[in-house]
Design a protein around this motif. Sequence first.
Motif, PDB file in Angstrom:
ATOM      1  N   MET A  34       0.825  -1.210   0.000  1.00  0.00           N
ATOM      2  CA  MET A  34       0.000   0.000   0.000  1.00  0.00           C
ATOM      3  C   MET A  34       0.858   1.259   0.000  1.00  0.00           C
ATOM      4  SD  MET A  34      -3.379  -0.705   2.289  1.00  0.00           S
ATOM      5  CE  MET A  34      -3.954   0.951   1.870  1.00  0.00           C
ATOM      6  N   ASN A  35       1.964   1.237   0.726  1.00  0.00           N
ATOM      7  CA  ASN A  35       2.853   2.399   0.712  1.00  0.00           C
ATOM      8  C   ASN A  35       3.418   2.621  -0.686  1.00  0.00           C
ATOM      9  OD1 ASN A  35       2.609   3.217   3.403  1.00  0.00           O
ATOM     10  ND2 ASN A  35       4.184   1.806   4.106  1.00  0.00           N
ATOM     11  N   TYR A  42      -1.553   5.834  -6.539  1.00  0.00           N
ATOM     12  CA  TYR A  42      -2.842   5.167  -6.333  1.00  0.00           C
ATOM     13  C   TYR A  42      -3.654   5.916  -5.282  1.00  0.00           C
ATOM     14  CZ  TYR A  42      -1.224   0.790  -8.619  1.00  0.00           C
ATOM     15  OH  TYR A  42      -0.762  -0.165  -9.500  1.00  0.00           O
ATOM     16  N   ARG A  43      -4.947   6.021  -5.554  1.00  0.00           N
ATOM     17  CA  ARG A  43      -5.876   6.574  -4.564  1.00  0.00           C
ATOM     18  C   ARG A  43      -7.129   5.696  -4.441  1.00  0.00           C
ATOM     19  NH1 ARG A  43      -1.759   8.445  -3.641  1.00  0.00           N
ATOM     20  NH2 ARG A  43      -1.161  10.630  -3.384  1.00  0.00           N
ATOM     21  N   LYS A 271      -3.806  -6.858  -8.457  1.00  0.00           N
ATOM     22  CA  LYS A 271      -3.200  -7.129  -7.155  1.00  0.00           C
ATOM     23  C   LYS A 271      -1.723  -7.412  -7.350  1.00  0.00           C
ATOM     24  CE  LYS A 271      -1.707 -10.644  -4.314  1.00  0.00           C
ATOM     25  NZ  LYS A 271      -1.000 -11.925  -4.625  1.00  0.00           N
ATOM     26  N   SER A 272      -0.889  -6.754  -6.568  1.00  0.00           N
ATOM     27  CA  SER A 272       0.532  -7.048  -6.566  1.00  0.00           C
ATOM     28  C   SER A 272       1.118  -6.608  -5.230  1.00  0.00           C
ATOM     29  CB  SER A 272       1.256  -6.310  -7.713  1.00  0.00           C
ATOM     30  OG  SER A 272       2.649  -6.597  -7.678  1.00  0.00           O
ATOM     31  N   VAL A 273       2.189  -7.274  -4.814  1.00  0.00           N
ATOM     32  CA  VAL A 273       2.914  -6.838  -3.613  1.00  0.00           C
ATOM     33  C   VAL A 273       4.341  -6.443  -3.981  1.00  0.00           C
ATOM     34  CG1 VAL A 273       1.519  -8.212  -2.027  1.00  0.00           C
ATOM     35  CG2 VAL A 273       3.565  -9.232  -3.054  1.00  0.00           C
ATOM     36  N   THR A 274       4.633  -6.411  -5.281  1.00  0.00           N
ATOM     37  CA  THR A 274       5.962  -6.045  -5.760  1.00  0.00           C
ATOM     38  C   THR A 274       5.973  -4.574  -6.150  1.00  0.00           C
ATOM     39  OG1 THR A 274       6.223  -8.298  -6.638  1.00  0.00           O
ATOM     40  CG2 THR A 274       7.770  -6.609  -7.424  1.00  0.00           C
TER      41      THR A 274
END
Length: 325
Positions: A34-35, A42-43, A271-274
């Motif tokens: 998210m950071n 992104y909002r 969706k991604s965490v990278t």
Amino acid sequence: MLKNSIILNNGAKMPLIGLGTWQVNEPLELRNAMNAAFESGYRHFDTAFLYKNENIVGKVIEEWIRKGLVKREELFITTKLPLAGVHPDRVEMFLNKSLHNLGLEYVDLYLVHFPVCVKYHETIDFPLNEAGELQAEPTDHIAVWKKMEEMVELGKTRSIGISNFNKNQIARILEKATIKPANLQIEAHLYLQNTELIEFCKKHGISVVAYSPLGSPAINIFHEKQGYPTKNLPKIMEDENVISIAKKHSKSPAQIMLRFLVQNGVAAIPKSVTPSRIKENIDIFNFELDKSDIALLKTLDKGEAGRVCDMNGFKLSNHPDFPFK
């Protein structure tokens, strides 16, 4: 050049690209994602009661607001009513739970996650019977929708919509709605373009958000956790046509897939965490697919054969409210 947001039928503005958070439950991983998303512009953030991560999403939002890095009114936050809440007596209870988890006074969009209702258990999201089937119970979509409208009137959500509903189910709601659905969230990508349903929604002023816009390459992790059979997943980003168009525009295959959607007026929540991919996924507003690109990409549609999130593991295919029929 395409703007980066669309206006819903109630005047609200929704960014075309949001961060999807399904299957991201580890606190540090989601916080970092998210950071990275906030830093990349992104909002729009998408979560759900069933994702078990609303509290983490809310904490990161609170930190950014508290530090003065963003204002609440700049954000578009979506969460969803779980299957056990698809009952008129439970809509407000579950929305209150989500607002508490998120630490928010309201959400921007509240969706009925599925058209199917299951029995309510305090600690079990997917109650199963002895045959391994979800313990479904009858519901009344119109009565549920009237409670969703009450949530708008109470100021607990700015907009309401549905997810995984089919055309007939949406039409029934439209016939009785005082507040029209502002949004439908469905699986949509190059191999499952869902053209007929999307055009139906456009005709009725309902915006569409695509989940699994990159083909949900991590869905087998979910299947393994739930004890469902794994699937042979379509490798859309390895499709030679997608790769060719990506090279033409000096973009990645993922960016081509997302651009195809938003250029058709469909929002997407990859969706991604990278961090590098999170940044890449929103960097799609500085180029345009031409008519030949669009024509070629439309030929990749496989219809129902391209569906990844078919929900077959729930063993509800004969249920009258089961989606996609």
